[in-house]
Design a protein around this motif. Structure first.
Motif, PDB file in Angstrom:
ATOM      1  N   THR A  58       0.826  -1.202   0.000  1.00 42.38           N
ATOM      2  CA  THR A  58       0.000   0.000   0.000  1.00 42.38           C
ATOM      3  C   THR A  58       0.865   1.260   0.000  1.00 42.38           C
ATOM      4  O   THR A  58       1.955   1.277   0.570  1.00 42.38           O
ATOM      5  CB  THR A  58      -0.946   0.019   1.212  1.00 42.38           C
ATOM      6  OG1 THR A  58      -1.709   1.233   1.179  1.00 42.38           O
ATOM      7  CG2 THR A  58      -0.181  -0.017   2.528  1.00 42.38           C
ATOM      8  N   THR A  59       0.372   2.301  -0.667  1.00 42.25           N
ATOM      9  CA  THR A  59       1.054   3.596  -0.581  1.00 42.25           C
ATOM     10  C   THR A  59       0.401   4.457   0.498  1.00 42.25           C
ATOM     11  O   THR A  59       0.673   5.647   0.594  1.00 42.25           O
ATOM     12  CB  THR A  59       1.034   4.345  -1.933  1.00 42.25           C
ATOM     13  OG1 THR A  59      -0.318   4.619  -2.285  1.00 42.25           O
ATOM     14  CG2 THR A  59       1.700   3.523  -3.032  1.00 42.25           C
ATOM     15  N   GLY A  60      -0.468   3.832   1.294  1.00 42.87           N
ATOM     16  CA  GLY A  60      -1.047   4.520   2.448  1.00 42.87           C
ATOM     17  C   GLY A  60       0.017   4.521   3.538  1.00 42.87           C
ATOM     18  O   GLY A  60       0.232   3.532   4.232  1.00 42.87           O
ATOM     19  N   ILE A  61       0.738   5.663   3.649  1.00 41.40           N
ATOM     20  CA  ILE A  61       1.923   5.683   4.513  1.00 41.40           C
ATOM     21  C   ILE A  61       1.609   6.059   5.948  1.00 41.40           C
ATOM     22  O   ILE A  61       2.507   6.273   6.740  1.00 41.40           O
ATOM     23  CB  ILE A  61       3.025   6.599   3.938  1.00 41.40           C
ATOM     24  CG1 ILE A  61       2.453   7.971   3.558  1.00 41.40           C
ATOM     25  CG2 ILE A  61       3.664   5.962   2.740  1.00 41.40           C
ATOM     26  CD1 ILE A  61       3.464   8.898   2.928  1.00 41.40           C
ATOM     27  N   ILE A  65      -2.603   9.640   5.158  1.00 40.29           N
ATOM     28  CA  ILE A  65      -2.030  10.084   3.894  1.00 40.29           C
ATOM     29  C   ILE A  65      -1.727   8.885   2.987  1.00 40.29           C
ATOM     30  O   ILE A  65      -1.223   7.866   3.457  1.00 40.29           O
ATOM     31  CB  ILE A  65      -0.699  10.835   4.149  1.00 40.29           C
ATOM     32  CG1 ILE A  65      -0.933  12.042   5.045  1.00 40.29           C
ATOM     33  CG2 ILE A  65      -0.025  11.228   2.840  1.00 40.29           C
ATOM     34  CD1 ILE A  65       0.304  12.508   5.773  1.00 40.29           C
ATOM     35  N   LEU A  94      -0.654   1.451   6.253  1.00 37.99           N
ATOM     36  CA  LEU A  94       0.265   0.813   7.197  1.00 37.99           C
ATOM     37  C   LEU A  94      -0.256   0.858   8.619  1.00 37.99           C
ATOM     38  O   LEU A  94      -0.120  -0.099   9.370  1.00 37.99           O
ATOM     39  CB  LEU A  94       1.618   1.541   7.177  1.00 37.99           C
ATOM     40  CG  LEU A  94       2.575   1.227   6.044  1.00 37.99           C
ATOM     41  CD1 LEU A  94       3.886   1.935   6.301  1.00 37.99           C
ATOM     42  CD2 LEU A  94       2.780  -0.265   5.921  1.00 37.99           C
TER      43      LEU A  94
ATOM     44  N   MET B  20       9.535   4.862  -3.149  1.00 40.97           N
ATOM     45  CA  MET B  20       8.623   4.434  -2.102  1.00 40.97           C
ATOM     46  C   MET B  20       8.738   2.970  -1.680  1.00 40.97           C
ATOM     47  O   MET B  20       8.764   2.662  -0.502  1.00 40.97           O
ATOM     48  CB  MET B  20       7.187   4.758  -2.485  1.00 40.97           C
ATOM     49  CG  MET B  20       6.260   4.558  -1.309  1.00 40.97           C
ATOM     50  SD  MET B  20       4.646   5.215  -1.626  1.00 40.97           S
ATOM     51  CE  MET B  20       4.836   6.820  -0.963  1.00 40.97           C
ATOM     52  N   TYR B  24       9.778   1.581   1.987  1.00 39.69           N
ATOM     53  CA  TYR B  24       8.920   0.685   2.758  1.00 39.69           C
ATOM     54  C   TYR B  24       9.672  -0.504   3.292  1.00 39.69           C
ATOM     55  O   TYR B  24       9.588  -0.867   4.458  1.00 39.69           O
ATOM     56  CB  TYR B  24       7.859   0.099   1.827  1.00 39.69           C
ATOM     57  CG  TYR B  24       6.524   0.691   2.020  1.00 39.69           C
ATOM     58  CD1 TYR B  24       5.970   0.803   3.278  1.00 39.69           C
ATOM     59  CD2 TYR B  24       5.808   1.142   0.932  1.00 39.69           C
ATOM     60  CE1 TYR B  24       4.734   1.373   3.435  1.00 39.69           C
ATOM     61  CE2 TYR B  24       4.577   1.703   1.073  1.00 39.69           C
ATOM     62  CZ  TYR B  24       4.045   1.821   2.331  1.00 39.69           C
ATOM     63  OH  TYR B  24       2.840   2.387   2.481  1.00 39.69           O
ATOM     64  N   VAL B  51       8.595   5.434   6.767  1.00 42.76           N
ATOM     65  CA  VAL B  51       8.619   5.549   5.307  1.00 42.76           C
ATOM     66  C   VAL B  51       8.669   7.021   4.903  1.00 42.76           C
ATOM     67  O   VAL B  51       9.440   7.431   4.041  1.00 42.76           O
ATOM     68  CB  VAL B  51       7.355   4.915   4.685  1.00 42.76           C
ATOM     69  CG1 VAL B  51       7.403   5.023   3.167  1.00 42.76           C
ATOM     70  CG2 VAL B  51       7.223   3.471   5.092  1.00 42.76           C
ATOM     71  N   LEU B  52       7.826   7.801   5.563  1.00 43.44           N
ATOM     72  CA  LEU B  52       7.731   9.226   5.253  1.00 43.44           C
ATOM     73  C   LEU B  52       9.096   9.905   5.436  1.00 43.44           C
ATOM     74  O   LEU B  52       9.551  10.665   4.584  1.00 43.44           O
ATOM     75  CB  LEU B  52       6.688   9.858   6.183  1.00 43.44           C
ATOM     76  CG  LEU B  52       6.086  11.185   5.777  1.00 43.44           C
ATOM     77  CD1 LEU B  52       5.388  11.084   4.441  1.00 43.44           C
ATOM     78  CD2 LEU B  52       5.095  11.651   6.839  1.00 43.44           C
TER      79      LEU B  52
END
Lengths: 158, 103
Positions: A58-61, A65, A94, B20, B24, B51-52
């Motif tokens: 997932t790009t749901g960080i 967001i 996440l 990304m 991760y 990750v951010l």
């Protein structure tokens, strides 16, 4: 890189209606097609590519967001939009929290460094709690545009 | 309880840089360790379990990064993370492979 370098202002969507992951992606890609940022002939392929990317992870960080993205040869430079869902959408994030803020990004396959710079810009700004909160509270596309412009002017410093 | 620290200098190998998915993988792997993990690029220091944070480095191929771990399993953490970066973050064959691996 600034938001104004890749965010298509006409595609900004401050009231995402979709209530599930796939529908959000469709809605945001649809916005980029309507605004002229993407060609309608590429719409389905881009949606499928973004969904496939989500399957890898997932790009749901977290923190409400998500940054759904893909690479596609039809764009000559990174193209993006911002979506705000007032109620939040289950994006299999996440941290398991619903996502209110979407940064969608479509980059040319041969511009790795530009893709990275766009991601760097997005994530650096997202670090600022105020920036995130203001965006999530946006009611109109103009609100979003203004916040992005302020961020480009470094008015949010963290 | 004494805490140890370990560091390793790594160079981003994969052509796409620390985008990304690698970010991760790194954060996920770092989070398996009890130690605090930080990444240092020039004068910027970020949380290696976020990750951010990792994405804010915008680390392209060839970028030199210092991995620093502090805690009881610091040495193991740095060793595993060093290998992960050296491996160039291979693309998983299967969709869910990214969330597995590592014992």
């Amino acid at each position: 890189m600034k938001f104004s370098d890749f965010i298509n202002n006409k595609a900004i969507n401050a009231s995402v209606e979709a209530t599930d992951k796939e529908a959000v992606i469709r809605e945001l890609v649809g916005g980029l097609v309507s605004s002229g940022g993407l060609k309608s002939a590429d719409k389905d392929a881009i949606i499928q590519a973004i969904l496939k990317r989500e399957e890898l992870g997932t790009t749901g960080i977290g923190r409400g967001i998500a940054v759904p993205h893909t690479k596609h040869a039809s764009v000559k430079s990174p193209v993006g939009t911002v979506g705000v869902s007032p109620d939040g959408v289950d994006f299999k994030s996440l941290d398991g929290e619903p996502v209110q803020l979407f940064f969608m990004l479509i980059s040319p396959p041969d511009q790795q460094s530009e893709h990275l710079k766009a991601l760097e810009n997005i994530t650096k700004k997202l670090h600022d709690e105020t920036f995130c909160r203001f965006l999530k509270q946006s009611k109109t596309a103009d609100d979003v545009k203004q916040i992005l412009a302020e961020a480009d002017d470094n008015q949010f410093v963290s | 309880m004494s805490s140890t620290s370990a560091t390793a200098k790594v160079i981003i190998q994969n052509p796409q840089g620390l985008h990304m998915r690698p970010a991760y993988l790194f954060a996920e792997t770092a989070s398996k360790f009890e130690s605090e993990v930080e990444l240092i690029k020039e004068d910027v220091r970020v949380n290696g379990k976020s990750v951010l944070d990792i994405l804010t480095l915008g680390a392209a191929q060839g970028t030199e990064i210092l991995v620093e771990a502090v805690g009881n399993d610091a040495h193991a953490a740095v060793e595993v993370l060093e290998q992960l970066v050296a491996s160039g973050f291979p693309t998983p064959e299967k969709p869910d492979e990214a969330s597995e691996s590592q014992a």
